[in-house]
Structure formats: structure tokens, C-alpha cells
Design an enzyme around this catalytic site. Sequence first.
Site, PDB file in Angstrom:
ATOM      1  N   ARG A 161      17.256  15.471  19.743  1.00 31.57           N
ATOM      2  CA  ARG A 161      16.923  14.663  18.571  1.00 31.57           C
ATOM      3  C   ARG A 161      17.701  13.346  18.522  1.00 31.57           C
ATOM      4  NH1 ARG A 161      17.921  18.734  14.426  1.00 31.57           N
ATOM      5  NH2 ARG A 161      19.829  17.579  14.117  1.00 31.57           N
TER       6      ARG A 161
ATOM      7  N   TYR B 142       0.926  -2.896   3.766  1.00 32.32           N
ATOM      8  CA  TYR B 142       0.117  -1.843   4.370  1.00 32.32           C
ATOM      9  C   TYR B 142      -0.139  -0.707   3.351  1.00 32.32           C
ATOM     10  CZ  TYR B 142      -0.771   1.782   7.962  1.00 32.32           C
ATOM     11  OH  TYR B 142      -1.301   2.770   8.732  1.00 32.32           O
TER      12      TYR B 142
ATOM     13  N   ASP C  52       8.484  -5.788   7.201  1.00 35.66           N
ATOM     14  CA  ASP C  52       7.553  -5.185   8.171  1.00 35.66           C
ATOM     15  C   ASP C  52       7.050  -6.345   9.037  1.00 35.66           C
ATOM     16  OD1 ASP C  52       5.371  -4.167   9.572  1.00 35.66           O
ATOM     17  OD2 ASP C  52       4.789  -2.801   7.957  1.00 35.66           O
TER      18      ASP C  52
ATOM     19  N   LYS D 165       1.401  -0.420  17.592  1.00 35.66           N
ATOM     20  CA  LYS D 165       0.502  -1.556  17.789  1.00 35.66           C
ATOM     21  C   LYS D 165       0.837  -2.261  19.109  1.00 35.66           C
ATOM     22  CE  LYS D 165      -0.975  -0.159  13.857  1.00 35.66           C
ATOM     23  NZ  LYS D 165      -0.622  -0.600  12.524  1.00 35.66           N
TER      24      LYS D 165
HETATM   25  C1  LIG Z   1      -0.204   0.405  11.413  1.00 36.28           C
HETATM   26  C2  LIG Z   1       0.837  -0.171  10.533  1.00 36.28           C
HETATM   27  C3  LIG Z   1       1.882   0.602  10.035  1.00 36.28           C
HETATM   28  C4  LIG Z   1       1.954   2.084  10.287  1.00 36.28           C
HETATM   29  O1  LIG Z   1       2.090   2.412  11.640  1.00 36.28           O
HETATM   30  P1  LIG Z   1       1.646   3.868  12.163  1.00 36.28           P
HETATM   31  O2  LIG Z   1       2.291   3.979  13.490  1.00 36.28           O
HETATM   32  O3  LIG Z   1       0.165   3.863  12.219  1.00 36.28           O
HETATM   33  O4  LIG Z   1       2.184   4.857  11.182  1.00 36.28           O
HETATM   34  C5  LIG Z   1       2.848  -0.015   9.284  1.00 36.28           C
HETATM   35  N1  LIG Z   1       2.790  -1.325   8.999  1.00 36.28           N
HETATM   36  C6  LIG Z   1       1.792  -2.105   9.457  1.00 36.28           C
HETATM   37  C7  LIG Z   1       1.790  -3.550   9.136  1.00 36.28           C
HETATM   38  C8  LIG Z   1       0.789  -1.554  10.227  1.00 36.28           C
HETATM   39  O5  LIG Z   1      -0.216  -2.320  10.653  1.00 36.28           O
END
Ligand SMILES: *Cc1c(COP(=O)(O)O)cnc(C)c1O
Length: 401
Positions: A66, A119, A191, A216
Site C-alpha cells: 500500500r 467536475y 484540479d 486522462k
Molecule cells: C475525469 C475527471 C475527474 C475524475 O477522474 P476519474 O479518474 O474519472 O475519477 C476529475 N476531474 C476532472 C476535471 C475530470 O475530467
Amino acid sequence: MSNVESSEQAPATLLVHGFYDPHEFGGVVNPPVFRASTMLFRDYDELDARLRAVSAGEDDVMYYGRYGNPQTFELQRMLAHLEGGHRSLLLPSGLAACASAITAFVKTGDHILVSSCVYGPVRHYIGTVLARMNVSVTYFDPNLGADIDGLFRSNTVLVFAESPGSQTFDVHDIPAMVAVAHRRGSIFVLDNTWATPLYFKAFEYGVDVSVHAATKYIVGHSDAQMGLITTNKETWERVRGYVRAMGLHAAPDDVYLAQRGLRTMVVRLQRHQSSALAVAEWLLTRPEVEQVLHPGLPGAPGHALWKRDFKGASGLFSVVLKPRYDREAFRAFIDSLSLFGLGLSWGGYESLVMPFDAKKSRPEYAWPYEGFSFRLHIGLESPKDLIACMEDAFTRLEKLK
Ligand SMILES: *Cc1c(COP(=O)(O)O)cnc(C)c1O
């Protein structure tokens, strides 16, 4: 060359060479996957030394699955370097990274400020889990800049923004907002998924904690989910303490995929950027289109701030149609975008489309448009083919009007 320590290196070089020494593993170019829960200690003294290292807050200690393994450690170091932060942690999803970066700093009775374009699932988290903890929230207009000052309360501890916001693509004046947050004694969490650690250097602008959906562009191939939290020096202990206490970590096979994706991120993003701008510019010329929300486009909302603060643009932007089409025509238009997959997420090599209704998904956001809207992710295909595909879809839309 291996064990490159210089932060002077260009990102492309850092991403190829990283901090891994192939000769520690018989010359194997890629670090192996360490599928491990148990890690054995040679004897009592070694166990004791590792336990003491972990308890003293040392990082990158081989102690238990972990806590990470050599590949996790290397990927975290590369990502922290890339964005200019102190240290990074990998989590099981982007949402887990967002939620953890907030929860690490709040307690019952606190108040947080959150940008109205964040988001959707982050809103859900705030409205359910945090609400049950009696943490209150005020959603703010992403264009407030230093005027965010008027929203602080005596119990405000944290500001959370996503810039540009997915769907609406508002670029926040991060340095102005950070300055106010710090004067008010608040932490600023960003973010930074859209820009990636390459195109917005969050820590140069005073951000305390940066989060990414590594799912992403970092993973980049739509084959794994991962979150990333990078902190400055001051917030590191708090975030790491929270993440460890909650038992959050990224799985070894996913870490391998993220590492492999990251190697090519510089070149992939160059292509996403140029193709997305080409498609966005073409869309601006179309009579069917009301607005193209791409901060990298001259004249688009947020362009001046984007130009001031960002080093580039990724491949995600939104389009608003003129308000003269009905739902059936819009549905047929979306379905005829044959080169664009209809699916959640983005940042992979493939193009995607996602219709959205900002009035529903971002209820506090002042969305000024009446027409149908959709978000595009421009992948690595030929931009000419993507434009030809959209041209066919527009012809269909006009026929059905
Ligand atoms: C997709 C996304 C998330 C969440 O990511 P996951 O890996 O799908 O949980 C958070 N913030 C933004 C801006 C996103 O596009």
C-alpha cells in the site's frame, strides 16, 4: 544516463529517462511491474529500520504494498518534478484525488469555496459525504478573480477550483484568487487535469495542492483509472497523512500503464493541441455554431488569462450550437459523428463527443446560451478526417432542422 536529478531538464527528456536505472534490472528498459502486498525484511533489524523510516515520515520506503513500490516511487517523482511541486501521490481515481485533497483539510463546521464549474462528481461528493460531516460550501463564479474575497467567512478553510472547468472552459485568475485565499488563511486546491502538469505550472502560481485525473492525458490510452495529488512543502504531511490513513493507493499494473503513457505525453499533447485548435478554428467558421469554448482560441472567453498563464492547450473544448435546432436533429447530429466515440472521460488517443446541459449539471453556473451544447475531445487522428466527419454531420443537422 540514469538517475537524472536535474530539474533543469526539458520535460520531454525527463519523461524518457526519468529516475530509473535500467542496470539495476539487467538493463531492462522499462521498470518491471512489482505486484506486491508483502515485502520481506531480511531480519528483525531491517524490519525495525524500515518501520522507523516509515513512522518518521520518510518517503519511498519499501515496507508494504500500500505504501508503493519502486515503480510507484519513480512515477510520483517524475510527476512532482514535471509540475514543479514538492511531492506526489498516486490514487485509484481522479475523483479519489479530488475528494482526498479536500477532506485532508476540513473538519466539522468548516466552510469551503468551490468554483461553480467543477467536475460533477466532485459536487456530488461535497453535497453528500461532506454535507454529512457538516462542512458547508459556497459555489463561486469562476470569473470572480480577487472579488472572491467577499465570499470568505471566518470558518472558510479551503478554495477548490478547476481551471479551465470541464464543459464550460472558464479560465480562473489563479494568482489573484490564490493571493486572496492565502491572506484569508485558506488552502488553495486546483484540479489541473485539462492543462496537465505540462501546460499549467500550478506551483509557480502559488497553488498549494494540485490534483489530476491521471486517467486522462497521463495514462493517455483510455485503459486505466488513476488520480494524482501533488503538494507544496507546507501541505505535504497533511495530505500524505490523510491518504495513508485512508489506505488509498494505485494498483501496480495501473501504475505501469500510467508510466508508459507518461513517456509520450509531451508529443501526444503537441498533437492534441494543434489538432484541437485546427478543429476549433474550423468550427468558428460554421454558420450552425453559436460559440466555441476553447481558451486557446483568440477571442474566445478566457483567452487573455490562458495566454498569460498557460504554456499550451490540450485537446478538450466545448461547442454551442445556434438555438434553432430541435432535440431530434441534435440527436441525429451526435449519432452521425462516426469518428467520435460517445463516452465519458477523455485524454486518450481517440476522439470523443459528449453532449451536456450545463444548466442541469452546473446549477449555480450562469450559462448564457440557449442552443444545444457538446464537448469534444480531439484525439490523435488526422484533423482533416475529423473535420470532414463533422462537415457531414452538419449537413445532416441542417437537413433535419
Ligand atoms: C475525469 C475527471 C475527474 C475524475 O477522474 P476519474 O479518474 O474519472 O475519477 C476529475 N476531474 C476532472 C476535471 C475530470 O475530467
